[in-house]
Design an enzyme around this catalytic site. Structure first.
Site: not given
Length: 347
Positions: A65, A90, A60
């Site tokens: 990030y 995401k 993931d």
């Protein structure tokens, strides 16, 4: 010698009603981006490679990030070893370039982030653009799972979340559903730190999987009912992120990205005492407890190095005596109704 002889044996579980199957242990990509601690590029790539060698198939990441840093490194490691893996990223944050730190709007804890700033946008067009941007950062042609990232009051406040939720209602969900219907992705869901917003999401549409961080752990089972029970009824899976509650279960004194309050510190000490009594590493108990729930398909820690991952793998394979789980239940250290790894249910 057979190079696979020392590999852990991972069970696999299905993502909702989709054809996707993943190992019950995954690798989260937030820490690889340098979350409060510097992680050199080669170390980040080596951590993903070590997970692949160990037999982990689920990875993931997210644009947030390191503002693209995690997607870049995860893509580097998976690019030529993609077969048999399941990858999620995401939507909800677009990235715009900045030329200096002074141009950033949001405070952050990333060490050496890429030169971008996040822009929250959950609209139809933003979801479509976010997918294309992520594929370019990853250097890959496809991802398998898309999560709506950090929508909800915990991130945006009650009033701040209202217009963003409207974006998701008015177009963002439609974009995700189209991507799934046209087989661009295999599964859609939300990735958040609060279960309450996921109950609202269940009213909005049909979701395959939710990534819920910190709310169904050895320390905290606040999402047990009604959320997890609703997932079982709806056929949706749950990935448990943050199984160590942001470090609280590792003795760091942190919880929910801040200093742990006194009641959390006390509960951790109580759990540690039972672990010491039975000779069980608390990290092993933290990893193994959530998987007993039928909604949970995967535990997603975020090691920042191959050595940290090896420690997690050792905990994963630790045999925990059945009476340990009984003791936790009898002492009220897990919520009534929580399934236990010994096949019982906490009373």
């Amino acid at each position: 010698m057979d190079e696979n002889a020392s590999r852990p044996v991972f069970a696999r579980r299905r993502i909702g009603r989709t054809p996707l199957e993943i190992t019950t242990l995954g690798l989260g990509g937030a820490t690889l981006a340098g979350n409060f601690t510097a992680v050199p590029a080669e170390q980040a790539r080596a951590t993903v490679s070590r997970a692949l060698e160990a037999g982990i198939t689920y990875f993931d990441t997210a644009p947030q990030y390191g503002y693209g840093r995690s997607e870049h490194f995860v893509g580097d490691a998976l690019r030529f070893r993609r077969e048999g893996t399941v990858l999620s990223t995401k939507v909800g944050r677009l990235l715009r370039p900045v030329r200096s730190e002074s141009e950033r709007t949001y405070p952050h804890g990333w060490v050496d982030p890429f030169p971008f700033e996040q822009v929250y946008d959950y609209s139809y067009d933003a979801v479509m653009r976010s997918v294309e941007d992520s594929l370019q950062r990853l250097g890959l042609a496809a991802v398998d799972i898309l999560y709506v990232h950090d929508i909800g009051a915990m991130t945006h406040g009650v009033e701040g979340n209202k217009p963003l939720w409207k974006q998701l209602e008015a177009g963002g969900y439609r974009a995700l559903e189209e991507l799934r219907r046209h087989n661009v992705v295999s599964a859609i869901g939300l990735g958040v730190n609060e279960w309450e917003v996921l109950m609202e999401a269940l009213e909005l549409g049909e979701w395959d999987v939710f990534l819920l961080a910190g709310r169904y752990t050895l320390l905290e089972q606040t999402s047990l009912d009604p959320f997890l029970s609703a997932c079982v009824a709806r056929g949706a899976s749950v990935v448990v992120g943050g199984p160590f509650n942001g470090g609280a279960l590792m003795g760091t004194g942190m919880w929910n990205y801040a200093k742990a309050p006194e009641h959390v510190v006390r509960r951790v000490h109580e759990l540690e005492a039972v672990c010491a009594e039975f000779g069980v590493p608390i990290g092993a108990a933290a990893l193994q407890f959530p998987l007993a729930h039928p909604a949970v398909c995967n535990i997603l820690p975020g090691p920042k190095s191959p050595a940290e991952l090896d420690g997690i793998l050792a905990w994963w394979e630790t045999a925990i005596p059945e009476p340990f789980w009984d003791a936790l239940a009898q002492r009220g250290l897990v919520a009534a109704g929580a399934p236990l790894p010994n096949g019982k249910v906490a009373g």
